[in-house]
Write a protein that holds these residues in place. Sequence first.
Motif, PDB file in Angstrom:
ATOM      1  N   UNK A   1      12.045   1.856 -99.918  1.00 15.62           N
ATOM      2  CA  UNK A   1      11.811   0.537-100.494  1.00 15.62           C
ATOM      3  C   UNK A   1      11.081   0.652-101.834  1.00 15.62           C
ATOM      4  N   UNK A   2      10.065   1.518-101.879  1.00 13.74           N
ATOM      5  CA  UNK A   2       9.296   1.698-103.124  1.00 13.74           C
ATOM      6  C   UNK A   2      10.184   2.264-104.232  1.00 13.74           C
ATOM      7  N   UNK A   3      11.044   3.219-103.892  1.00 19.76           N
ATOM      8  CA  UNK A   3      11.933   3.822-104.891  1.00 19.76           C
ATOM      9  C   UNK A   3      12.935   2.815-105.426  1.00 19.76           C
ATOM     10  N   UNK A   4      13.457   1.975-104.535  1.00 17.37           N
ATOM     11  CA  UNK A   4      14.415   0.952-104.994  1.00 17.37           C
ATOM     12  C   UNK A   4      13.719  -0.036-105.912  1.00 17.37           C
ATOM     13  N   UNK A   5      12.493  -0.436-105.558  1.00 18.68           N
ATOM     14  CA  UNK A   5      11.746  -1.350-106.419  1.00 18.68           C
ATOM     15  C   UNK A   5      11.455  -0.709-107.778  1.00 18.68           C
ATOM     16  N   UNK A   6      11.355   0.625-107.780  1.00 21.27           N
ATOM     17  CA  UNK A   6      11.092   1.347-109.040  1.00 21.27           C
ATOM     18  C   UNK A   6      12.395   1.730-109.754  1.00 21.27           C
ATOM     19  N   UNK A   7      13.504   1.116-109.362  1.00 22.94           N
ATOM     20  CA  UNK A   7      14.813   1.319-109.981  1.00 22.94           C
ATOM     21  C   UNK A   7      15.339   2.729-109.771  1.00 22.94           C
ATOM     22  N   UNK A   8      15.214   3.204-108.570  1.00 25.74           N
ATOM     23  CA  UNK A   8      15.809   4.496-108.235  1.00 25.74           C
ATOM     24  C   UNK A   8      17.284   4.269-107.962  1.00 25.74           C
ATOM     25  N   UNK A   9      18.101   4.360-109.003  1.00 23.41           N
ATOM     26  CA  UNK A   9      19.511   4.012-108.893  1.00 23.41           C
ATOM     27  C   UNK A   9      20.399   5.229-108.651  1.00 23.41           C
ATOM     28  N   UNK A  10      19.838   6.444-108.806  1.00 20.37           N
ATOM     29  CA  UNK A  10      20.645   7.644-108.641  1.00 20.37           C
ATOM     30  C   UNK A  10      20.866   7.951-107.154  1.00 20.37           C
ATOM     31  N   UNK A  11      22.046   8.420-106.852  1.00 22.80           N
ATOM     32  CA  UNK A  11      22.392   8.911-105.497  1.00 22.80           C
ATOM     33  C   UNK A  11      22.262   7.845-104.414  1.00 22.80           C
ATOM     34  N   UNK A  12      22.509   6.598-104.740  1.00 22.27           N
ATOM     35  CA  UNK A  12      22.412   5.568-103.688  1.00 22.27           C
ATOM     36  C   UNK A  12      23.510   5.762-102.639  1.00 22.27           C
ATOM     37  N   UNK A  13      24.709   6.066-103.107  1.00 25.83           N
ATOM     38  CA  UNK A  13      25.809   6.242-102.160  1.00 25.83           C
ATOM     39  C   UNK A  13      25.590   7.484-101.308  1.00 25.83           C
ATOM     40  N   UNK A  14      25.144   8.582-101.964  1.00 20.21           N
ATOM     41  CA  UNK A  14      24.871   9.809-101.212  1.00 20.21           C
ATOM     42  C   UNK A  14      23.736   9.588-100.214  1.00 20.21           C
ATOM     43  N   UNK A  15      22.718   8.859-100.672  1.00 22.54           N
ATOM     44  CA  UNK A  15      21.590   8.560 -99.772  1.00 22.54           C
ATOM     45  C   UNK A  15      22.048   7.707 -98.591  1.00 22.54           C
ATOM     46  N   UNK A  16      22.986   6.767 -98.825  1.00 18.53           N
ATOM     47  CA  UNK A  16      23.506   5.916 -97.755  1.00 18.53           C
ATOM     48  C   UNK A  16      24.246   6.748 -96.719  1.00 18.53           C
ATOM     49  N   UNK A  17      25.050   7.717 -97.210  1.00 19.90           N
ATOM     50  CA  UNK A  17      25.808   8.546 -96.284  1.00 19.90           C
ATOM     51  C   UNK A  17      24.885   9.398 -95.415  1.00 19.90           C
ATOM     52  N   UNK A  18      23.849   9.973 -96.030  1.00 16.22           N
ATOM     53  CA  UNK A  18      22.951  10.814 -95.246  1.00 16.22           C
ATOM     54  C   UNK A  18      22.136   9.987 -94.253  1.00 16.22           C
ATOM     55  N   UNK A  19      21.795   8.719 -94.633  1.00 11.73           N
ATOM     56  CA  UNK A  19      21.075   7.827 -93.707  1.00 11.73           C
ATOM     57  C   UNK A  19      21.960   7.463 -92.522  1.00 11.73           C
TER      58      UNK A  19
END
Length: 217
Positions: free
Chosen positions: A28-46
């Motif tokens: 949540x903190x990373x998304x609020x800080x605009x962590x836009x890299x690897x969102x799809x990869x992060x979704x797959x691993x989650x």
Amino acid sequence: EAKVNQHYRDGQSPLYIASFNGHLDVVKTLIEARANEDRETSLRIAEEKGHTEIIKMLKMYQGKDVNTTLDIAVENRIEELRASQSKMTVMVQSAEERATRAENQLLETEQWNKALQQQIRLQAQQSEERATRAEERATRAEQEIMLLRQQLETQLRHHVIQRIPQISDQIKSSWRVEKDEIEVMEGKPLGVGGWGEVRVAVFRGVKLAAKFLHEEI
């Protein structure tokens, strides 16, 4: 922004690592800080790891540039409202079904009550008719008894009137005493008068005072 999106030597981003390890608050903190890299990869691993809440959050903000915590709060509130609306819909449907069942039961009860009242009225009417017929029969019986009594009284009166002379003769004959039925006791008379004298006599075994008239009378 560069730090939240930078990759480590193994090529993994902070968002990927947090999603891999199931750290929801860090994601949540990373998304609020605009962590836009690897969102799809992060979704797959989650998804592979079965981190349900992280999956929901990554899908919610997939392809979006989240700028502030307020945006996340709004999105969360929207999801809560949707869930609440879904629950409310289910509750409304359940309430409507219960209301329909209650209305059907009420309708059945009213129909049953109506039929029962009709049956009661019919039975009351039949009872009144039977009572009326019974009263009519009782009235006719009383009239017949009265007429029969009058007839009997008339017949009895007629019979008595016809027998009065006979009865009178019987009474008179019972009063008449023959002279030889009286035994006069000797002795002084009990009394003497101008018409005759009273002496002690025996009539059918009973002593009594008998008045004897003078022969001239």
